[in-house]
Design an enzyme around this catalytic site. Sequence first.
Site, short mmCIF file in Angstrom:
data_model
loop_
_atom_site.label_atom_id
_atom_site.label_comp_id
_atom_site.label_asym_id
_atom_site.label_seq_id
_atom_site.Cartn_x
_atom_site.Cartn_y
_atom_site.Cartn_z
N ARG A 156 24.27 -4.48 22.90
CA ARG A 156 25.60 -3.96 22.62
C ARG A 156 25.83 -3.81 21.11
O ARG A 156 25.83 -2.71 20.57
CB ARG A 156 26.67 -4.89 23.25
CG ARG A 156 28.06 -4.27 23.36
CD ARG A 156 28.89 -4.27 22.10
NE ARG A 156 29.17 -5.63 21.62
CZ ARG A 156 29.74 -5.87 20.46
NH1 ARG A 156 30.07 -4.88 19.64
NH2 ARG A 156 29.94 -7.13 20.07
N ASP A 157 25.96 -4.90 20.39
CA ASP A 157 26.31 -4.83 18.96
C ASP A 157 25.18 -4.19 18.16
O ASP A 157 25.43 -3.49 17.16
CB ASP A 157 26.61 -6.24 18.43
CG ASP A 157 27.50 -6.24 17.20
OD1 ASP A 157 27.96 -5.15 16.80
OD2 ASP A 157 27.74 -7.32 16.64
N HIS A 209 29.38 -15.69 14.88
CA HIS A 209 28.75 -14.37 15.02
C HIS A 209 28.52 -13.82 13.61
O HIS A 209 29.45 -13.32 12.97
CB HIS A 209 29.73 -13.50 15.82
CG HIS A 209 29.33 -12.08 16.03
ND1 HIS A 209 28.91 -11.60 17.25
CD2 HIS A 209 29.30 -11.02 15.19
CE1 HIS A 209 28.64 -10.30 17.14
NE2 HIS A 209 28.86 -9.92 15.90
N HIS A 242 26.58 -11.43 10.72
CA HIS A 242 25.73 -10.29 10.35
C HIS A 242 24.99 -10.69 9.08
O HIS A 242 25.41 -11.59 8.34
CB HIS A 242 26.58 -9.03 10.15
CG HIS A 242 26.99 -8.43 11.47
ND1 HIS A 242 26.54 -7.21 11.92
CD2 HIS A 242 27.79 -8.91 12.45
CE1 HIS A 242 27.06 -6.96 13.11
NE2 HIS A 242 27.83 -7.97 13.46
N CYS A 245 24.84 -0.17 10.09
CA CYS A 245 25.69 1.00 10.24
C CYS A 245 24.94 2.24 9.76
O CYS A 245 24.43 2.25 8.64
CB CYS A 245 26.97 0.81 9.45
SG CYS A 245 28.04 2.24 9.54
N ASN A 293 23.15 -7.58 13.08
CA ASN A 293 23.35 -8.98 13.41
C ASN A 293 22.19 -9.80 12.89
O ASN A 293 21.09 -9.29 12.71
CB ASN A 293 23.39 -9.16 14.94
CG ASN A 293 24.57 -8.47 15.57
OD1 ASN A 293 24.49 -7.29 15.92
ND2 ASN A 293 25.65 -9.19 15.74
#
Lengths: 301, 301
Positions: B16-17, B208, B210, B241, B250
Amino acid sequence: MGRWPDFVQVKEVGPRDGLQNEKKRISTSDKVQWINTLSESGVKEIEYSSFVHPKWVPALSDAHEVGKRIKRHPGVRYSALVPNMKGLELALEAGIDGASVFMSASETHNKKNINKSIDETYPVLEEVIKGAKKAGKHVTGYVSTVFDCPYEGRISPQQVLKVADRLIEAGVDDLSLGDTIGTAVPSQVDQLLSEILERFPSEKIIMHFHDTRGMAIANIMRSMEHGITRFDSAIGGLGGCPYAPGAAGNVATNDVLYLLNGLGIKTGMDETKLQEAALFIQSKLGKSLPSKSLAYAASQG
Amino acid sequence: MGRWPDFVQVKEVGPRDGLQNEKKRISTSDKVQWINTLSESGVKEIEYSSFVHPKWVPALSDAHEVGKRIKRHPGVRYSALVPNMKGLELALEAGIDGASVFMSASETHNKKNINKSIDETYPVLEEVIKGAKKAGKHVTGYVSTVFDCPYEGRISPQQVLKVADRLIEAGVDDLSLGDTIGTAVPSQVDQLLSEILERFPSEKIIMHFHDTRGMAIANIMRSMEHGITRFDSAIGGLGGCPYAPGAAGNVATNDVLYLLNGLGIKTGMDETKLQEAALFIQSKLGKSLPSKSLAYAASQG
C-alpha cells in the site's frame, strides 16, 4: 533513557577511506579543490590520504602531492594513514599534522590486510608512533573489525582491549574503533563500549562506522548515549568495496550532521559547505552517493 | 541506557504505502503473487491496498481484485486503507480483516491530502470506524505528519494528542503515528512518545517512519527504548514520491529485521522469505530498492 553530549567532533575520512575504495580515479587537482572545500566546512580534522604503498592503494598514490598542494586551513588537522617508516618519512615531508596507524582486532583480518600477524604488526606500528610523536605529530590508532570479522565472525571486546592497550602503551593519542564491514547493531556497541570506557576516557575514543546494513546512525546515537563525542565519517557516504556491490562506505557525514543538528548538538560545521563538497565529488565520480540527507537536499535544489 | 522489548511486531505496508508512490505500475497478478510470498514470511499484518478513489491513487485501483485473489494465510491480518463509506463497502466485499483510516495532525497537510479541514474529517472517519467495527473488523487510525509538516513545520505533541484522542474515542483499536516526510530525529521521538505514552498503553501505538534522511532505524531504536513494540515498514524500503527524486520511502522491512535480529528481539519473521519478496518486487519495478541490508544480501548471492 540515554542522553547525548552537547558537542561532537566529526573527522572527515572521505578523501582517504572513501576514495581508496572507489573504482573511478579522481585527479590530483580535483582532490585538492575538494579537500579545500571540505576545509571550509568547519570540520576539525580531515584524513586526506594514505601513505600505504601505491601498489596496494593506487587511488591514493598522489598522497604526497596532494599534501603539498592543499591549502592549510587554520584549525583543521590534516592527517594521513601511515603504515611504516618509509610512509612516515614521505608523510612528514608532505606536511601531515597527524599520522594514523592501523591494525585489526582480528588475527585473520590483520593477516589478510597487512600480511602480518598481530604480534608481528606491533613493532612496525610502535616505530611509526614513536617517530611521529618525536616529530610532534598527533597519532591516532585505528583498530578495525572491532565487532565482526568477515573471516572470524564475532570479535570479543577482550580482543579489542588487547590491541587497544598495546597501541595506547605505544603512545597513540587516541583510538578509532572501526565497524569495518558495517554489521554492528546497538547491542554490540553497548557490549564494546561498556568495556572500553572502563579502561579509557571517552575523549580518547573515536567510533568509526560503515553503513553496509543501514545501522550506522543508530550505532552513533547509541555511542553518544555512552558519552562518545568523536566520530569518523565520509562525505556523501563515499566508499564501499568495488568487488562487493552491496558493501556500503563510511557513514555519510551529511547524515551524521543531520542527526547532530536535529538533536541540537554543536559541531561547528556548515551543512551547505558540506553539501557543496559532496556534490562536487559526486559529479567527479559520476554516480549518486548513498547519503539520504544529501539525496534529499539535492532534490530540493 | 534504554533497553528494548523482547518481541516486536512488524506490519508490512509495502503493497500500500510503498506501491502507491512508485511510478511503475505492477500488474494485479504480480501483486497477488508478491503478497502471497510476503504472507509466508511470518509477518502478522499486511496492508495490502487502498480503497481510496482510483483517481487519487491509480496504482492501487485494483484493490478489490487483489483482495479477492490473494491467498489468505492463517495468522495474517489483511488490512487496507479506507477513506470513506463507499471505500468501506468495497473493502468489506473484498474481504479485508482490518480497515485503516487516516488523517493528519497538521491542518494544512490534512487539507492538501484529504481536501477537508481536520474538523470536517472526523465525522467521515467516525462513520467508517463505526461501520468497520460493526462488521467485526480491526481498525487502525493513521495520524500523519506527527513530527513535521512540509507546510507548517514542527508539529507539537499536543496537536497529535488532540487527533489521537478523537480517533480513540471514535473506536479505533490502535494508532499508527507517521513521520510522513522522514524528518524526525530521536529527540523528537522522545518528545512525542513521552506525551503519548502517558495517555495510551504502548500496545496501542504503532510507529511509522519514512527514511528520507536516513534516521528511521535510529528512531525505531529510540521508540523501542520507550517501550514501543509495533512498527510499520515496507519491504526493500519501497516508496518515496515520484515528484521528489530524493524523497525516500518507508523504512525497509529488511533493515528493521536486521536490527531486531541483531538485538535478539523476536519477530517470528523469516529473513530469506522477505528477501525473496523484496527481490521479486525489485525486479518488477526494474530498479534497485534503497534497503542497504537487502543490497548487501543480494550482492552476496
